[in-house]
Motif scaffolding. Structure first.
Motif, PDB file in Angstrom:
ATOM      1  N   ILE A  94       0.913  -1.208   0.055  1.00 32.70           N
ATOM      2  CA  ILE A  94       0.056   0.027  -0.051  1.00 32.70           C
ATOM      3  C   ILE A  94       0.887   1.305  -0.128  1.00 32.70           C
ATOM      4  CG2 ILE A  94      -1.771   1.359   1.068  1.00 32.70           C
ATOM      5  CD1 ILE A  94      -2.679  -1.330   2.406  1.00 32.70           C
ATOM      6  N   GLY A  95       0.914   2.068  -1.110  1.00 39.02           N
ATOM      7  CA  GLY A  95       1.980   2.931  -1.362  1.00 39.02           C
ATOM      8  C   GLY A  95       2.932   2.584  -2.299  1.00 39.02           C
ATOM      9  N   THR A  96       3.500   3.409  -2.964  1.00 39.77           N
ATOM     10  CA  THR A  96       4.444   3.420  -4.049  1.00 39.77           C
ATOM     11  C   THR A  96       5.714   2.531  -3.499  1.00 39.77           C
ATOM     12  OG1 THR A  96       3.724   5.225  -5.344  1.00 39.77           O
ATOM     13  CG2 THR A  96       5.734   3.970  -6.186  1.00 39.77           C
ATOM     14  N   ALA A  97       6.435   2.989  -2.567  1.00 39.06           N
ATOM     15  CA  ALA A  97       7.675   2.461  -2.280  1.00 39.06           C
ATOM     16  C   ALA A  97       7.548   1.022  -1.623  1.00 39.06           C
ATOM     17  CB  ALA A  97       8.214   3.345  -0.970  1.00 39.06           C
ATOM     18  N   SER A  98       6.514   0.929  -0.871  1.00 41.67           N
ATOM     19  CA  SER A  98       6.335  -0.488  -0.462  1.00 41.67           C
ATOM     20  C   SER A  98       5.921  -1.401  -1.457  1.00 41.67           C
ATOM     21  CB  SER A  98       5.118  -0.425   0.702  1.00 41.67           C
ATOM     22  OG  SER A  98       5.347   0.141   1.980  1.00 41.67           O
ATOM     23  N   ALA A  99       5.160  -1.078  -2.425  1.00 44.42           N
ATOM     24  CA  ALA A  99       4.884  -1.984  -3.515  1.00 44.42           C
ATOM     25  C   ALA A  99       6.008  -2.177  -4.288  1.00 44.42           C
ATOM     26  CB  ALA A  99       3.863  -1.423  -4.502  1.00 44.42           C
ATOM     27  N   GLN A 100       7.023  -1.079  -4.477  1.00 39.69           N
ATOM     28  CA  GLN A 100       8.265  -1.425  -5.291  1.00 39.69           C
ATOM     29  C   GLN A 100       9.127  -2.573  -4.580  1.00 39.69           C
ATOM     30  OE1 GLN A 100       9.445   2.576  -5.311  1.00 39.69           O
ATOM     31  NE2 GLN A 100       9.168   2.944  -7.476  1.00 39.69           N
ATOM     32  N   ALA A 101       9.178  -2.239  -3.166  1.00 32.74           N
ATOM     33  CA  ALA A 101       9.989  -3.199  -2.427  1.00 32.74           C
ATOM     34  C   ALA A 101       9.671  -4.611  -2.567  1.00 32.74           C
ATOM     35  CB  ALA A 101       9.873  -2.776  -1.035  1.00 32.74           C
ATOM     36  N   LEU A 102       8.218  -4.889  -2.396  1.00 33.83           N
ATOM     37  CA  LEU A 102       7.622  -6.273  -2.902  1.00 33.83           C
ATOM     38  C   LEU A 102       8.249  -6.722  -4.084  1.00 33.83           C
ATOM     39  CD1 LEU A 102       4.397  -5.872  -0.930  1.00 33.83           C
ATOM     40  CD2 LEU A 102       6.374  -6.989   0.058  1.00 33.83           C
ATOM     41  N   ALA A 103       8.055  -6.057  -5.039  1.00 35.62           N
ATOM     42  CA  ALA A 103       8.147  -6.264  -6.586  1.00 35.62           C
ATOM     43  C   ALA A 103       9.571  -6.727  -6.820  1.00 35.62           C
ATOM     44  CB  ALA A 103       7.705  -5.453  -7.465  1.00 35.62           C
ATOM     45  N   ASN A 104      10.329  -6.164  -5.944  1.00 38.70           N
ATOM     46  CA  ASN A 104      11.987  -6.364  -6.083  1.00 38.70           C
ATOM     47  C   ASN A 104      12.138  -7.720  -5.669  1.00 38.70           C
ATOM     48  OD1 ASN A 104      12.484  -3.962  -7.376  1.00 38.70           O
ATOM     49  ND2 ASN A 104      13.031  -2.830  -5.466  1.00 38.70           N
ATOM     50  N   VAL A 105      11.549  -8.213  -4.693  1.00 33.45           N
ATOM     51  CA  VAL A 105      11.680  -9.606  -3.854  1.00 33.45           C
ATOM     52  C   VAL A 105      10.852 -10.584  -4.523  1.00 33.45           C
ATOM     53  CG1 VAL A 105      11.502 -10.739  -1.764  1.00 33.45           C
ATOM     54  CG2 VAL A 105      12.296  -8.461  -1.742  1.00 33.45           C
ATOM     55  N   PHE A 106       9.777 -10.657  -4.738  1.00 41.90           N
ATOM     56  CA  PHE A 106       8.991 -11.761  -5.272  1.00 41.90           C
ATOM     57  C   PHE A 106       8.665 -11.781  -6.716  1.00 41.90           C
ATOM     58  CE2 PHE A 106       7.656 -10.758  -0.796  1.00 41.90           C
ATOM     59  CZ  PHE A 106       7.684 -12.072  -0.297  1.00 41.90           C
ATOM     60  N   THR A 107       9.059 -12.969  -7.365  1.00 42.42           N
ATOM     61  CA  THR A 107       8.786 -13.224  -8.792  1.00 42.42           C
ATOM     62  C   THR A 107       7.829 -14.334  -8.943  1.00 42.42           C
ATOM     63  OG1 THR A 107      10.662 -14.389  -8.805  1.00 42.42           O
ATOM     64  CG2 THR A 107      10.875 -12.074  -9.243  1.00 42.42           C
ATOM     65  N   ASP A 108       7.533 -15.041  -7.981  1.00 45.88           N
ATOM     66  CA  ASP A 108       6.817 -16.244  -8.146  1.00 45.88           C
ATOM     67  C   ASP A 108       5.508 -16.335  -7.271  1.00 45.88           C
ATOM     68  OD1 ASP A 108       7.646 -16.519  -5.581  1.00 45.88           O
ATOM     69  OD2 ASP A 108       8.626 -18.538  -5.830  1.00 45.88           O
ATOM     70  N   ILE A 109       5.037 -15.266  -6.581  1.00 51.10           N
ATOM     71  CA  ILE A 109       3.488 -15.211  -5.920  1.00 51.10           C
ATOM     72  C   ILE A 109       3.002 -14.029  -6.406  1.00 51.10           C
ATOM     73  CG2 ILE A 109       4.394 -16.895  -4.264  1.00 51.10           C
ATOM     74  CD1 ILE A 109       4.042 -13.812  -2.409  1.00 51.10           C
ATOM     75  N   PRO A 110       1.786 -13.868  -6.347  1.00 48.82           N
ATOM     76  CA  PRO A 110       1.160 -12.633  -6.582  1.00 48.82           C
ATOM     77  C   PRO A 110       1.570 -11.326  -5.776  1.00 48.82           C
ATOM     78  CG  PRO A 110      -0.374 -14.154  -6.716  1.00 48.82           C
ATOM     79  CD  PRO A 110       0.903 -14.979  -5.970  1.00 48.82           C
ATOM     80  N   VAL A 111       1.998 -10.189  -6.707  1.00 46.61           N
ATOM     81  CA  VAL A 111       2.181  -9.011  -5.932  1.00 46.61           C
ATOM     82  C   VAL A 111       1.412  -8.013  -6.247  1.00 46.61           C
ATOM     83  CG1 VAL A 111       3.967  -7.159  -5.610  1.00 46.61           C
ATOM     84  CG2 VAL A 111       4.692  -9.450  -5.729  1.00 46.61           C
ATOM     85  N   LEU A 112       0.531  -7.238  -5.257  1.00 44.23           N
ATOM     86  CA  LEU A 112      -0.576  -6.380  -5.533  1.00 44.23           C
ATOM     87  C   LEU A 112      -0.177  -5.084  -5.234  1.00 44.23           C
ATOM     88  CD1 LEU A 112      -2.271  -9.323  -5.212  1.00 44.23           C
ATOM     89  CD2 LEU A 112      -4.025  -7.994  -5.669  1.00 44.23           C
ATOM     90  N   PHE A 113      -0.275  -3.996  -5.643  1.00 40.02           N
ATOM     91  CA  PHE A 113      -0.319  -2.574  -5.113  1.00 40.02           C
ATOM     92  C   PHE A 113      -1.472  -2.087  -4.921  1.00 40.02           C
ATOM     93  CE2 PHE A 113       0.204  -2.533  -9.988  1.00 40.02           C
ATOM     94  CZ  PHE A 113      -0.813  -1.440 -10.270  1.00 40.02           C
ATOM     95  N   ALA A 114      -1.664  -1.016  -4.051  1.00 38.81           N
ATOM     96  CA  ALA A 114      -2.751  -0.232  -3.814  1.00 38.81           C
ATOM     97  C   ALA A 114      -2.531   1.149  -3.545  1.00 38.81           C
ATOM     98  CB  ALA A 114      -3.575  -0.883  -2.936  1.00 38.81           C
ATOM     99  N   ALA A 115      -3.208   2.208  -3.904  1.00 36.96           N
ATOM    100  CA  ALA A 115      -2.857   3.575  -3.747  1.00 36.96           C
ATOM    101  C   ALA A 115      -1.529   3.859  -4.141  1.00 36.96           C
ATOM    102  CB  ALA A 115      -2.936   3.908  -2.088  1.00 36.96           C
ATOM    103  N   VAL A 116      -1.430   3.591  -5.725  1.00 30.25           N
ATOM    104  CA  VAL A 116      -0.283   3.854  -6.222  1.00 30.25           C
ATOM    105  C   VAL A 116      -0.675   4.851  -7.323  1.00 30.25           C
ATOM    106  CG1 VAL A 116       1.894   3.092  -7.562  1.00 30.25           C
ATOM    107  CG2 VAL A 116       1.252   1.802  -5.561  1.00 30.25           C
ATOM    108  N   THR A 117      -0.186   5.950  -7.610  1.00 30.88           N
ATOM    109  CA  THR A 117      -0.623   6.970  -8.653  1.00 30.88           C
ATOM    110  C   THR A 117      -0.377   6.471 -10.069  1.00 30.88           C
ATOM    111  OG1 THR A 117      -0.483   8.709  -6.942  1.00 30.88           O
ATOM    112  CG2 THR A 117      -0.722   9.425  -9.293  1.00 30.88           C
ATOM    113  N   ASP A 118       0.915   6.197 -10.339  1.00 33.65           N
ATOM    114  CA  ASP A 118       1.480   5.934 -11.643  1.00 33.65           C
ATOM    115  C   ASP A 118       2.312   4.677 -11.567  1.00 33.65           C
ATOM    116  OD1 ASP A 118       2.631   5.489 -14.002  1.00 33.65           O
ATOM    117  OD2 ASP A 118       2.716   7.720 -14.671  1.00 33.65           O
ATOM    118  N   PRO A 119       1.594   3.280 -11.577  1.00 32.54           N
ATOM    119  CA  PRO A 119       2.484   2.214 -11.621  1.00 32.54           C
ATOM    120  C   PRO A 119       3.369   1.718 -12.795  1.00 32.54           C
ATOM    121  CG  PRO A 119       0.092   1.655 -11.994  1.00 32.54           C
ATOM    122  CD  PRO A 119       0.077   3.263 -11.811  1.00 32.54           C
ATOM    123  N   VAL A 120       3.074   2.544 -14.100  1.00 36.59           N
ATOM    124  CA  VAL A 120       3.937   2.386 -14.868  1.00 36.59           C
ATOM    125  C   VAL A 120       5.307   3.152 -14.670  1.00 36.59           C
ATOM    126  CG1 VAL A 120       4.457   2.564 -17.521  1.00 36.59           C
ATOM    127  CG2 VAL A 120       2.388   1.817 -16.635  1.00 36.59           C
TER     128      VAL A 120
END
Length: 333
Positions: A94-120
Motif C-alpha cells: 500500500i503506497g508506491t515505495a512499499s509496492a516497489q520493495a515487494l516487487a523487487n523480492v517476489f517473482t513467483d507469487i502474486p504481488v499487488l499494489f494499492a494507492a499507487v498513482t502511476d504504476p508504470v
C-alpha cells in the motif's frame, strides 16, 4: 463541476483493465496475505479496512501479516524480506515505495499494489493493460489533478497555488509534475516546495505561505500524513486549503476536498485477490485497475471556513457534494 467529473471518468476509463496465474493457498486452505503499508494515515489505513471488509464477505480463509514501514524505504525492503521468509501466498504493497520493495523480492507469487498513482512510471507494471509475463497488478489512486486545481481556481480565484511534495517519493514527484502541468495549462503559477519527510512539512509550507493565494495538497503519502499541520498553517495565514484526500480532513478546517474514498480502493484490491486465489486469474494479466464509479469519489465543502475566508461556494457545486460542513455540523449526502 459535473463536466469535470465526467471528463475525468472518460479519461481513466480509456486505460481499461485486463482480466486474467494463480497462487496456491496453504495446505489447510488458509491464505496468508502480507500487507506492507508505507506509513499510517487515514487514506492508507482505509485501504486496509476496505481489503478486510471485502474478503470477509467471501468464502476465503485468510490470515494477515500487517506491517508498517513508517515512511522509511529501507524498512519497506526489510518487510519484503520478512514476508519472503514467512512464505506468504500473496503480498500487497500500500503506497508506491512499499509496492516497489515487494516487487523487487517476489517473482513467483502474486504481488499487488494499492494507492499507487502511476504504476508504470514506478516500474511496477510495463503497461496498465497488464502482461502475462508479470506477477504484479493492483489498484491506482490516480486523481483528476487538473480538474481539482481548476475547481480550486474557480471558487477562490487563486492565481498562485502552493504545493508541498515529497522529493524522495515517486508518487509525490509525479503528482507535483501533474500539478505543474495543470497550472501551466490553466495559466496559473504553481509554487512548489519539497520535503523529505512529514516532519519538514510545517516549515516548508510556512516558507511559501505568504507567496500563494491557495494551497493544493495531492495524495502524496508523506505530505498527506501531515494534513492537520497543513491545515493549521493555512488557517493561521487565512489561505484556503484544497485536499485531494477527503479521508483525513474530518474535524479540520480544510475548505475543499475532492478525491477517492480509499475504502473503495481496498475493496477493489480485495476483489483482485479473490479473483487470483479463487478463480485462478493470472495476476499480471489483471493489469492496473482505475476506479471509475462516481460513488468511489467524495467532494467535501466546509462552508464555515469558506465564510470565514470570504468565499461563496456556488450552489451547482454544493449540489454535487457528498459532505457539507455548516455551522459546525457535518452533513453527509
Amino acid at each position: 463541476m459535473k463536466r469535470y467529473i465526467a471528463l475525468f471518468l472518460v479519461l481513466i476509463a480509456a486505460f481499461g483493465l485486463a482480466a486474467g496465474g494463480s497462487s496456491e493457498a496453504a495446505d489447510d486452505g488458509t491464505v496468508l496475505i502480507g500487507v506492507s503499508k508505507l506509513l499510517s494515515h487515514a487514506a492508507l489505513d482505509a485501504v486496509e479496512v476496505g481489503l478486510q471488509d471485502y474478503l470477509a464477505t467471501t468464502d476465503m480463509q485468510v490470515r494477515y501479516d500487517f506491517q508498517n514501514a513508517n515512511g522509511d524505504i529501507s524498512t519497506a525492503a526489510s518487510i519484503a524480506q520478512q514476508f519472503d521468509s514467512e512464505n506468504c501466498d500473496v503480498v500487497l504493497g500500500i503506497g508506491t515505495a512499499s509496492a516497489q520493495a515487494l516487487a523487487n523480492v517476489f517473482t513467483d507469487i502474486p504481488v499487488l499494489f494499492a494507492a499507487v498513482t502511476d504504476p508504470v512510471d514506478a516500474g511496477l507494471v510495463v503497461s496498465n493493460d497488464g502482461s502475462a509475463d508479470s506477477n504484479v497488478c493492483g489498484v491506482s489512486d490516480m486523481n483528476p489533478v487538473e480538474e481539482q486545481i481548476s475547481l480550486l481556481h474557480e471558487i477562490t480565484g487563486a492565481k498562485r497555488i502552493g504545493n508541498v511534495y515529497s522529493s524522495g517519493e515517486q508518487n509525490g514527484v509525479v503528482l507535483m509534475e501533474q500539478a505543474q502541468a495543470a497550472c501551466d495549462k490553466l495559466g496559473l503559477e504553481l509554487v512548489p516546495v519539497a520535503v523529505s519527510n512529514s516532519s519538514e512539512v510545517r516549515t516548508a509550507l510556512q516558507s511559501i505561505i505568504d507567496r500563494v493565494d491557495a494551497v493544493y495538497i495531492a495524495t502524496d503519502n508523506n505530505v498527506i500524513s501531515a494534513i492537520a499541520t497543513i491545515d493549521d498553517v493555512c488557517n493561521d495565514a487565512g489561505i484556503p486549503l484544497f485536499s485531494a484526500d477527503p479521508s483525513g480532513i474530518d474535524g479540520l478546517e480544510c475548505m475543499i476536498a475532492w478525491g477517492f474514498n480509499y475504502h473503495s480502493i481496498g475493496v477493489a484490491t480485495g476483489r483482485l485477490i479473490e479473483d487470483i486465489i479463487v478463480n485462478g486469474a493470472n495476476p499480471g494479466e489483471q493489469g492496473t485497475v482505475f476506479l471509475t464509479d462516481p460513488a468511489d469519489f467524495e467532494l467535501w465543502f466546509n462552508l464555515d471556513t469558506a465564510e470565514k475566508l470570504g468565499f461563496t461556494i456556488p450552489q451547482e457545486y454544493l449540489d454535487t457534494a457528498a459532505v457539507i460542513i455548516e455551522n459546525g455540523v457535518k452533513t453527509e449526502r
